[in-house]
Design a protein around this motif. Structure first.
Motif, PDB file in Angstrom:
ATOM      1  N   ILE A  10       0.851  -1.187   0.000  1.00  0.00           N
ATOM      2  CA  ILE A  10       0.000   0.000   0.000  1.00  0.00           C
ATOM      3  C   ILE A  10       0.887   1.236   0.000  1.00  0.00           C
ATOM      4  CG2 ILE A  10      -0.170   0.095   2.540  1.00  0.00           C
ATOM      5  CD1 ILE A  10      -3.116   0.969   2.151  1.00  0.00           C
ATOM      6  N   ARG A  11       0.474   2.230  -0.772  1.00  0.00           N
ATOM      7  CA  ARG A  11       1.157   3.509  -0.735  1.00  0.00           C
ATOM      8  C   ARG A  11       0.624   4.305   0.466  1.00  0.00           C
ATOM      9  NH1 ARG A  11       0.361   8.513  -4.985  1.00  0.00           N
ATOM     10  NH2 ARG A  11       1.998   9.874  -4.123  1.00  0.00           N
ATOM     11  N   HIS A  12       1.476   5.131   1.035  1.00  0.00           N
ATOM     12  CA  HIS A  12       1.096   5.969   2.174  1.00  0.00           C
ATOM     13  C   HIS A  12      -0.065   6.912   1.823  1.00  0.00           C
ATOM     14  CE1 HIS A  12       2.944   9.409   0.168  1.00  0.00           C
ATOM     15  NE2 HIS A  12       3.960   8.603  -0.130  1.00  0.00           N
ATOM     16  N   GLY A 145       4.888   5.359  -3.843  1.00  0.00           N
ATOM     17  CA  GLY A 145       4.586   5.151  -5.254  1.00  0.00           C
ATOM     18  C   GLY A 145       5.801   4.737  -6.050  1.00  0.00           C
ATOM     19  N   GLY A 146       6.943   5.334  -5.750  1.00  0.00           N
ATOM     20  CA  GLY A 146       8.167   4.981  -6.462  1.00  0.00           C
ATOM     21  C   GLY A 146       8.601   3.547  -6.243  1.00  0.00           C
ATOM     22  N   VAL A 147       8.252   2.986  -5.080  1.00  0.00           N
ATOM     23  CA  VAL A 147       8.606   1.595  -4.787  1.00  0.00           C
ATOM     24  C   VAL A 147       7.804   0.656  -5.686  1.00  0.00           C
ATOM     25  CG1 VAL A 147       8.528  -0.207  -3.007  1.00  0.00           C
ATOM     26  CG2 VAL A 147       9.392   2.074  -2.452  1.00  0.00           C
ATOM     27  N   VAL A 162      -0.407   4.834  -9.049  1.00  0.00           N
ATOM     28  CA  VAL A 162      -0.757   4.227  -7.767  1.00  0.00           C
ATOM     29  C   VAL A 162      -1.219   5.332  -6.827  1.00  0.00           C
ATOM     30  CG1 VAL A 162       0.114   2.939  -5.784  1.00  0.00           C
ATOM     31  CG2 VAL A 162       0.883   2.336  -8.092  1.00  0.00           C
ATOM     32  N   LYS A 163      -2.459   5.268  -6.390  1.00  0.00           N
ATOM     33  CA  LYS A 163      -3.033   6.329  -5.576  1.00  0.00           C
ATOM     34  C   LYS A 163      -2.707   6.144  -4.103  1.00  0.00           C
ATOM     35  CE  LYS A 163      -6.893   7.079  -8.763  1.00  0.00           C
ATOM     36  NZ  LYS A 163      -8.370   7.107  -8.919  1.00  0.00           N
ATOM     37  N   PRO A 180       5.889 -11.966 -12.741  1.00  0.00           N
ATOM     38  CA  PRO A 180       5.447 -13.227 -12.129  1.00  0.00           C
ATOM     39  C   PRO A 180       4.360 -13.106 -11.067  1.00  0.00           C
ATOM     40  CG  PRO A 180       7.563 -12.555 -11.232  1.00  0.00           C
ATOM     41  CD  PRO A 180       7.234 -11.573 -12.311  1.00  0.00           C
ATOM     42  N   TRP A 181       3.707 -11.960 -10.943  1.00  0.00           N
ATOM     43  CA  TRP A 181       2.576 -11.807 -10.036  1.00  0.00           C
ATOM     44  C   TRP A 181       1.374 -11.247 -10.791  1.00  0.00           C
ATOM     45  CZ3 TRP A 181       7.502 -10.506  -8.379  1.00  0.00           C
ATOM     46  CH2 TRP A 181       7.970 -11.138  -7.222  1.00  0.00           C
ATOM     47  N   THR A 182       0.205 -11.686 -10.417  1.00  0.00           N
ATOM     48  CA  THR A 182      -1.020 -10.998 -10.791  1.00  0.00           C
ATOM     49  C   THR A 182      -1.265  -9.955  -9.712  1.00  0.00           C
ATOM     50  OG1 THR A 182      -1.941 -12.966 -11.853  1.00  0.00           O
ATOM     51  CG2 THR A 182      -3.483 -11.228 -11.226  1.00  0.00           C
ATOM     52  N   ILE A 183      -1.534  -8.709 -10.117  1.00  0.00           N
ATOM     53  CA  ILE A 183      -1.735  -7.629  -9.154  1.00  0.00           C
ATOM     54  C   ILE A 183      -3.225  -7.324  -9.045  1.00  0.00           C
ATOM     55  CG2 ILE A 183      -1.114  -5.282  -8.490  1.00  0.00           C
ATOM     56  CD1 ILE A 183       1.313  -5.470 -10.284  1.00  0.00           C
TER      57      ILE A 183
END
Length: 203
Positions: A10-12, A145-147, A162-163, A180-183
């Protein structure tokens, strides 16, 4: 690359820098009252998750840590700080209007006295590797968001905007997909907090 394990991220919540439109990066900017409200709104999603997180990781910046603290009011999980999951260091660009900084980043420029994209991406991947190898359960990461960008860019993709305080689940793919992940994006602005939608990455 990373161990293929599920996790949440989660973004802050909204910060003073977000509200005023300037680039913060590694500068510590506080959550606004709206940012705190966003984190509390995200609490409503947590009971509907198909699998519950077992540990809560956060960056060393207060906006991510304070978001994690609010989420943890109902999770009551161990909290672990990981500075490798801090936002990109924007060097002398920090404090400048975000539009100016973002345009330079998109153009591939390295912030003077800051981190270039490759260095930043490598740091984030190191931090995510730490998270995914030090917990035996299902981690929830409160970060930036940058991560998110650094993770998907390391596999050659881009992620749509990403909100603040929107929760995402990363579910390992059963096939050998390039990413390799479904988001999954879990809704927190509708009346039905149990809804989720798949995020389509940009290649």
């Amino acid at each position: 690359m990373l161990p293929l394990r599920p996790f949440y991220m989660i973004r802050h919540g909204q910060t003073v820098a977000n509200r005023e439109g300037w680039a913060s990066g590694s500068i510590d900017t506080k959550l606004t009252d709206l940012g705190k409200e966003q984190a509390r709104a995200a609490q409503s999603v947590l009971p509907f998750l198909p699998q519950k997180p077992t540990a809560l990781y956060h960056s060393a910046l207060s906006r991510a840590r304070d978001t994690a603290i609010i989420l943890n009011e109902i999770l009551n999980l161990p909290m672990i700080e990981c500075a490798d999951l801090n936002e990109q260091n924007f060097g002398t660009w920090a404090g400048q209007p975000w539009e100016n900084c973002h345009a330079k980043l998109v153009a591939g420029e390295t912030p003077p006295q800051g981190e270039g994209r490759e260095v930043f991406n490598a740091r984030v991947m190191h931090g995510l590797h730490f998270v995914l190898t030090t917990t035996t359960g299902l981690p929830l990461i409160a970060s930036h968001g940058g991560v998110f960008d650094a993770l998907v860019q390391s596999y050659g993709f881009e992620i749509p905007d990403v909100k603040n305080c929107h929760l995402y689940g990363f579910e390992p793919c059963t096939n050998e997909a390039p990413f390799p992940w479904t988001i999954w994006h879990y809704g927190c602005e509708s009346e039905d907090s149990s809804t989720k939608e798949q995020i389509v990455l940009i290649d």
